[in-house]
Design an enzyme around this catalytic site. Structure first.
Site, PDB file in Angstrom:
ATOM      1  N   GLY A 206       0.860  -0.962  -0.144  1.00 53.99           N
ATOM      2  CA  GLY A 206       0.262   0.056  -0.292  1.00 53.99           C
ATOM      3  C   GLY A 206       0.863   0.612   0.078  1.00 53.99           C
ATOM      4  O   GLY A 206       1.754   1.188   0.300  1.00 53.99           O
ATOM      5  N   CYS A 207       0.291   2.395  -0.308  1.00 53.05           N
ATOM      6  CA  CYS A 207       0.896   3.223  -0.802  1.00 53.05           C
ATOM      7  C   CYS A 207       1.347   4.087   0.805  1.00 53.05           C
ATOM      8  O   CYS A 207       2.581   4.346   0.854  1.00 53.05           O
ATOM      9  CB  CYS A 207       0.430   4.317  -1.113  1.00 53.05           C
ATOM     10  SG  CYS A 207      -1.453   4.860  -0.784  1.00 53.05           S
TER      11      CYS A 207
END
Length: 321
Positions: A131-132
């Site tokens: 995920g970012c």
């Protein structure tokens, strides 16, 4: 040449992936799947690709014609896709959703954070792109975790509106987002689970609190994570630890000066700034949520999976202003 297919080609991460792959010297896009846009030009959806991309969206997925597929669908859809499709043995899969990032001991997918799992990523078949928020925050913590120096973790991190995806919602509407900042999912963000799993892999037995407060920013792309914890290291010792840890990783740079989001937008870079304040060690980490936090990292992982230099096709220009 690596032949690539993209499943779910209309969203922000897919658009960024197309832009990168179009200029990748060792990859070609064979097809871009989108059921809702089948028959339409890709540049009708990703308007900045007018004159850059002549491909049209298709509702067909010929797995025999490609070496790798990127799954750019919403969370929950990738797991369903893998259940419903029989994939040929030669085909590699890179998933950009949340579906396969957890339960790594019982999961065919390798967690694709190169700064931790580079040896496992090389040659793997199935990969779960991080995920970012998780990418930005973990890069601020990995050297400490690997040295068993973690204590209770405190994080405030702010992301641009593209982090919420392309589908409009009340909190992505311009008139609400512009000139506004807000907290969401405080202490309960979905990326906490994957971050805790990584920390415990590097520092078995880690059981301290991981406090994470995410914020929505009034800008389009980028993440700034402010991370701090109690640490016995002096500032010079911490700098040395981080520089040694990341010395072989091309996209992470330790900056002696404060960092900001504009330094990394449109790049696959992570910049880290480290400062000691009394007993607290403070790390500021900045990435572009769509590149190092999503599609750029996916291409970095593709490079590793196919035996290329991991930075190939990713020498992207920051915007600066």
């Amino acid at each position: 040449m690596i032949k690539a297919g993209i499943v779910g080609g209309a969203g922000y991460t897919a658009g960024e992936l197309i832009r990168i792959l179009l200029r990748h010297p060792s990859a070609d896009i064979v097809w871009i799947h989108s059921s809702s846009n089948a028959g339409n030009d890709v540049s009708d959806v990703h308007a900045d690709l007018v004159g850059e991309c002549e491909l049209t969206f298709t509702d067909q997925m010929n797995f025999e014609t490609v070496d790798v597929i990127f799954l750019c669908m919403g969370h929950g859809k990738s797991a369903l896709f893998m259940e419903e499709h029989r994939l040929p043995n030669h085909l590699k899969v890179i998933d950009l959703s949340n579906d396969f990032r957890l339960n790594r001991d019982n999961n065919e997918f390798i967690y694709g954070l190169p700064e931790v799992n580079r040896p496992k990523i090389r040659g793997c078949r199935y990969l779960a792109n991080p995920g970012c928020f998780a990418t930005s925050i973990q890069l601020a913590l990995l050297p400490l975790a690997a040295s068993h120096l973690l204590d209770e973790i405190h994080v405030h991190a702010i992301t641009g509106s593209t982090g919420a995806g392309q589908a409009p919602s009340a909190t992505t509407h311009f008139s609400w987002r512009n000139g506004n900042v807000s907290v969401y999912k405080a202490f309960g963000h979905q990326h906490l689970s994957e971050m805790n799993e990584t920390m415990r892999e590097l520092m078995p037995g880690f059981d301290k609190a991981f406090n994470f407060v995410p914020l929505r920013g009034n800008f389009t792309r980028g993440i700034l994570a402010s991370v701090y914890l109690d640490c016995k290291l002096e500032e010079a010792e911490a700098m040395d630890l981080y520089q040694r840890f990341y010395s072989t990783h091309p996209f992470v740079t330790i900056s002696k000066k404060p960092v900001d989001v504009k330094q990394v937008v449109n790049t696959n870079k992570c910049l880290l700034h480290i400062k000691k304040h009394g007993s607290k060690l403070h790390m500021v980490s900045v990435i572009d949520n769509l590149t190092k936090g999503a599609s750029g990292q996916a291409v970095q992982n593709m490079n590793l999976m196919f035996g290329l230099d991991e930075s190939e096709g990713l020498q992207l220009k920051p915007v600066a202003f």
